[in-house]
Design an enzyme around this catalytic site. Structure first.
Site, PDB file in Angstrom:
ATOM      1  CG  MET A  36       6.394   3.858  -4.156  1.00  0.00           C
ATOM      2  SD  MET A  36       6.735   5.496  -4.821  1.00  0.00           S
ATOM      3  CE  MET A  36       8.488   5.615  -4.581  1.00  0.00           C
TER       4      MET A  36
ATOM      5  CB  ALA B  44       3.025  -5.415  -4.085  1.00  0.00           C
ATOM      6  CG  HIS B  45       1.460  -0.994  -5.603  1.00  0.00           C
ATOM      7  ND1 HIS B  45       2.048  -1.800  -6.546  1.00  0.00           N
ATOM      8  CD2 HIS B  45       0.161  -0.937  -5.928  1.00  0.00           C
ATOM      9  CE1 HIS B  45       1.134  -2.201  -7.409  1.00  0.00           C
ATOM     10  NE2 HIS B  45      -0.026  -1.700  -7.054  1.00  0.00           N
ATOM     11  CG  ASN B  46      -1.590   0.905  -3.038  1.00  0.00           C
ATOM     12  OD1 ASN B  46      -0.958   1.916  -2.770  1.00  0.00           O
ATOM     13  ND2 ASN B  46      -2.112   0.701  -4.227  1.00  0.00           N
TER      14      ASN B  46
ATOM     15  CB  SER C 110      -4.527  -3.290  -2.971  1.00  0.00           C
ATOM     16  OG  SER C 110      -4.097  -2.179  -3.733  1.00  0.00           O
TER      17      SER C 110
END
Length: 282
Positions: free
Chosen positions: A189, A210-212, A230
């Protein structure tokens, strides 16, 4: 974006944490990233930012014409500490919505583990897949056995004593139409917004996203790839097996990454790269 149970003024927050601020004594109603267009939101930046109607934690003493500034030597750490403070004091609002799963979707027992889940028609959720909270899976997508969607992110910031403290995650995952998520792949998430898998993108087994991260349309992500937080990936990108993409790197449209490559710099449109660190193949 996350909301506070009760708004707090900038001056009161600064009093609690013994901080200085410049600008209006704005009420803080929520937390999020600078790209969010909501007003009265607390965010942070390592650079000088000129977004409007926000309360921004930053290093620079330069004042903003549009927002209130809180000074900190380590904006990310302070932001993390503030959110954890409100979590401990039970001041964060968590909204739960009923899951909406199309009747054509066959869901195995113990696959759905969260709330705020939307799964559109003709999706396949194989046995052993786990769908956590805040997920949208668009039509005709496949989630293979062992895949984990919207798992909690691995986000930490070291405090002044070098002790890792958790950076809370409140975001979601969006998987667009005709996507394929392979066996034992994990899609994390986002911190506040969305981790996105684009339309017609196919992800192999044992991939970590991974996140973003935002992945475009028609991409091929092969087995054992690691995509750090990211990362921005354009359309029609191919990642060969065991590729690693460093956090915050951007891969433009039509990029090809060779087997086992480690990408630590942005890659331009149509480039083919290979190696550690990955370099252009001329």
């Amino acid at each position: 974006m996350i909301k506070l149970l009760k708004p707090i003024t900038t001056s009161m927050l600064c009093k609690i944490f013994k901080l200085k601020y410049y600008g209006k004594d704005m009420p803080i109603v929520s937390f999020g990233n600078l790209l969010n267009d909501k007003k009265n939101m607390l965010s942070f930046s390592n650079d000088i930012s000129e977004v409007k109607n926000k309360i921004i934690i930053q290093k620079s003493k330069k004042k903003s014409k549009y927002s209130t500034i809180i000074l900190s030597r380590n904006p990310r750490l302070l932001f993390c500490e503030i959110i954890n403070y409100f979590i401990i004091n039970k001041q964060i609002i968590t909204q739960y919505k009923k899951n909406r799963i199309h009747p054509s979707v066959k869901i195995q027992d113990l696959s759905i583990l969260g709330n705020n889940i939307i799964i559109e028609k003709n999706c396949i959720i194989e046995p052993g897949a786990k769908i956590f909270s805040n997920v949208v899976i668009k039509k005709n997508s496949i989630i293979r056995s062992g895949a984990i969607i919207s798992g909690y992110g691995f986000g930490y910031e070291r405090d002044r004593l070098m002790k890792p403290i958790r950076f809370p995650q409140f975001g979601s995952v969006l998987i667009k139409e005709n996507a394929h998520i392979g066996n034992n792949t994990c899609i994390v998430m986002s911190t506040f917004d969305k981790t996105i898998i684009g339309k017609n993108t196919k992800i192999d087994n044992l991939v970590h996203i991974a996140h973003n991260v935002k992945i475009g349309n028609n991409c091929i992500i092969t087995a054992k790839c690691q995509i750090a937080g990211s990362v921005l990936i354009g359309n029609n990108v191919w990642l060969s097996p065991s590729s690693t993409i460093k956090n915050k790197v951007s891969l433009k449209d039509n990029v090809f990454v060779g087997i086992g490559s480690v990408v630590i710099f942005d890659i331009k449109k149509n480039e083919r790269v290979f190696g550690n660190p990955a370099q252009s193949l001329k």
